[in-house]
Every structure is written in C-alpha cells, then in structure tokens.
Design a protein around this motif. Structure first.
Motif, short mmCIF file in Angstrom:
data_model
loop_
_atom_site.label_atom_id
_atom_site.label_comp_id
_atom_site.label_asym_id
_atom_site.label_seq_id
_atom_site.Cartn_x
_atom_site.Cartn_y
_atom_site.Cartn_z
N ILE A 253 115.72 87.35 42.96
CA ILE A 253 114.58 86.80 43.70
C ILE A 253 114.99 86.49 45.14
N ILE A 254 116.14 85.86 45.31
CA ILE A 254 116.62 85.53 46.66
C ILE A 254 116.82 86.81 47.47
N SER A 255 117.44 87.82 46.84
CA SER A 255 117.67 89.09 47.52
C SER A 255 116.35 89.73 47.94
N PHE A 256 115.36 89.70 47.05
CA PHE A 256 114.06 90.30 47.33
C PHE A 256 113.35 89.57 48.47
N VAL A 257 113.30 88.24 48.41
CA VAL A 257 112.58 87.46 49.40
C VAL A 257 113.23 87.60 50.78
N VAL A 258 114.56 87.53 50.83
CA VAL A 258 115.24 87.65 52.12
C VAL A 258 114.98 89.01 52.75
N GLU A 259 115.06 90.08 51.95
CA GLU A 259 114.82 91.41 52.51
C GLU A 259 113.35 91.60 52.89
N LEU A 260 112.45 90.99 52.12
CA LEU A 260 111.03 91.07 52.44
C LEU A 260 110.72 90.40 53.77
N VAL A 261 111.37 89.26 54.01
CA VAL A 261 111.09 88.48 55.22
C VAL A 261 111.82 89.04 56.44
N THR A 262 113.08 89.41 56.25
CA THR A 262 113.90 89.83 57.40
C THR A 262 113.98 91.34 57.59
N GLY A 263 113.67 92.09 56.54
CA GLY A 263 113.80 93.54 56.63
C GLY A 263 115.22 94.03 56.49
N LYS A 264 116.14 93.10 56.22
CA LYS A 264 117.54 93.46 56.09
C LYS A 264 118.03 93.16 54.67
N PRO A 265 118.82 94.07 54.09
CA PRO A 265 119.31 93.84 52.73
C PRO A 265 120.17 92.59 52.63
N PHE A 266 120.02 91.87 51.54
CA PHE A 266 120.85 90.70 51.25
C PHE A 266 121.34 90.83 49.82
N ILE A 267 122.62 90.98 49.65
CA ILE A 267 123.27 91.22 48.36
C ILE A 267 122.99 92.64 47.85
N GLY A 268 121.77 93.11 48.10
CA GLY A 268 121.42 94.47 47.70
C GLY A 268 120.82 94.58 46.31
N LEU A 269 120.64 93.47 45.61
CA LEU A 269 120.14 93.52 44.25
C LEU A 269 118.72 94.07 44.18
N ALA A 270 117.92 93.80 45.21
CA ALA A 270 116.51 94.20 45.17
C ALA A 270 116.17 95.23 46.23
N SER A 271 117.17 95.86 46.82
CA SER A 271 116.90 96.81 47.91
C SER A 271 116.06 97.99 47.45
#
Length: 219
Positions: free
Chosen positions: A79-97
């Motif tokens: 969830i954190i990975s998804f939300v961060v990438e949704l908001v910033t457009g940049k991968p975070f951890i990559g779990l939800a990329s």
C-alpha cells in the motif's frame, strides 16, 4: 470430561461481506487459473485469499489469524509503495510498480487492487472475531508446505506464475547461485516465520482482542 472449545462467533461477519468477497473470488480464481495456471495460487497473497474465504464463512478466528500474521505486514508495504508512486510518479520499493505499467491490462491491475484492501479487511476481521495465538506457528507450517511445493512443481522464476514467494532467489529473472537451491528454500522456511510472522504475531497478541475460548464440562 473437560474439553476446550471455541465459542461460536454468532454471525459477527455480515452476510453482505461474505457474498461480496465470494463474488470477487468467483471472478479472480477462474481468470488467474486461465492466465497464469494453478501454480499461481501458491503465492502467499493468493493462499490468503482462499483461506480467508473459508475463514469468512466459518467465522474462524484461527483461519483469519493465520492470514493476518502472513500478509498484513507485507501488504501494508505494498500500500505504501502504491500510494507513494501514485502521488510522486516515482517507484518506491517497487512492490506496486506493475500497477502503473500500461502494458498490463487495466482489468488485471484492477483485480490486483486486492493487495490494497485485503490487509485492511484482515485487520477488521481480527478485531471482529478475535486473534488466535496459535496462528503464527500454524502459518509457519503452511509457509513451509507452500514453499516446498512451489520449489518442487515450478520450473524457474520466469514461468507464468513468476518467482513465487522468491522461492528461486531474490532475482526474478534468474535463479540464485549463492547456495544449493534446496538450502535456499530451507532458509526461506525459517526467515518468513521469524522476520514476518513472529513480529506480526507479537503485535496482534498485544493490541488485538483474543479469540474467545470456553471450557465445557461434558459428562
């Protein structure tokens, strides 16, 4: 004689939720089976979907608790990975990329949103029916069985089901070469329970209500 029995939860889980969850599974299971094959259901998240379905209808604190200790922590990271990438457009951890990969059909990504709501559902269910403290040991056994089965039946990390539960190594493109494959699986059988399940068990044991058990005298 004395017998310990689990107290009936008595319809603590609404029927509409059971039916809605079942309807989702009636869509997901056939699609995943056709698209990825039956081995795809060896992923811990997919095991959790199936066990939770049974736990919902049985209103079983034990079954629900096993899957809470198994996937709540990893899926919160999703969830954190998804939300961060949704908001910033940049991968975070990559779990939800993969959720932002336009080459993957929108329907498939829509199904995969269960990674976001499933841990929240399990948290609610644990608070609704109680946490069974036998869960983490049982889940450790389930994990060892699933990991061993995946290792035995899958050909490698690049098959339709992918690198199921990292059973072939951390690299999803090629098997690990650090140690013999069977030893790697043995290491995973220890790491999952110690790194994920036990900490989750300790947190749930401390903050969640306990599953109610009663002692009955049976003559």
């Amino acid at each position: 004689m004395n017998q310990t029995a689990t107290q009936s939860t008595g319809n603590r889980i609404p029927l509409w939720l059971k039916l809605l969850y079942t309807a989702f599974m009636l869509v997901l299971v056939p699609y995943y089976w056709r698209a990825y094959g039956p081995t795809n259901f060896l992923w811990f998240c997919d095991v959790a979907l199936i066990v939770t379905l049974i736990g919902l209808w049985r209103e079983s604190p034990f079954l629900i608790s096993t899957q809470a200790v198994a996937i709540v922590a990893p899926q919160i990271l999703w969830i954190i990975s998804f939300v961060v990438e949704l908001v910033t457009g940049k991968p975070f951890i990559g779990l939800a990329s993969y959720m932002f990969d336009d080459t993957i059909p929108l329907f498939v990504r829509g199904l995969s949103l269960f990674h976001g709501w499933m841990p929240l559902l399990l948290l609610w269910l644990v608070w609704r029916v109680g946490f069974d403290r036998r869960a983490w040991k049982a889940q450790a056994t389930i994990a060892a069985t699933v990991l061993t089965t995946a290792f035995l039946v899958l050909d490698g990390p690049t098959g339709p089901a992918g690198n199921v539960n990292k059973v072939f190594g951390l690299d999803d493109a090629a098997p690990q070469s650090w140690m013999p494959p069977a030893m790697w699986v043995a290491v995973l059988c220890v790491l999952y329970p110690l790194v994920i399940y036990l900490p989750s068990h300790l947190v749930f044991s401390r903050v969640a209500p306990s599953a109610i058990r009663i002692d009955c005298d049976i003559s």
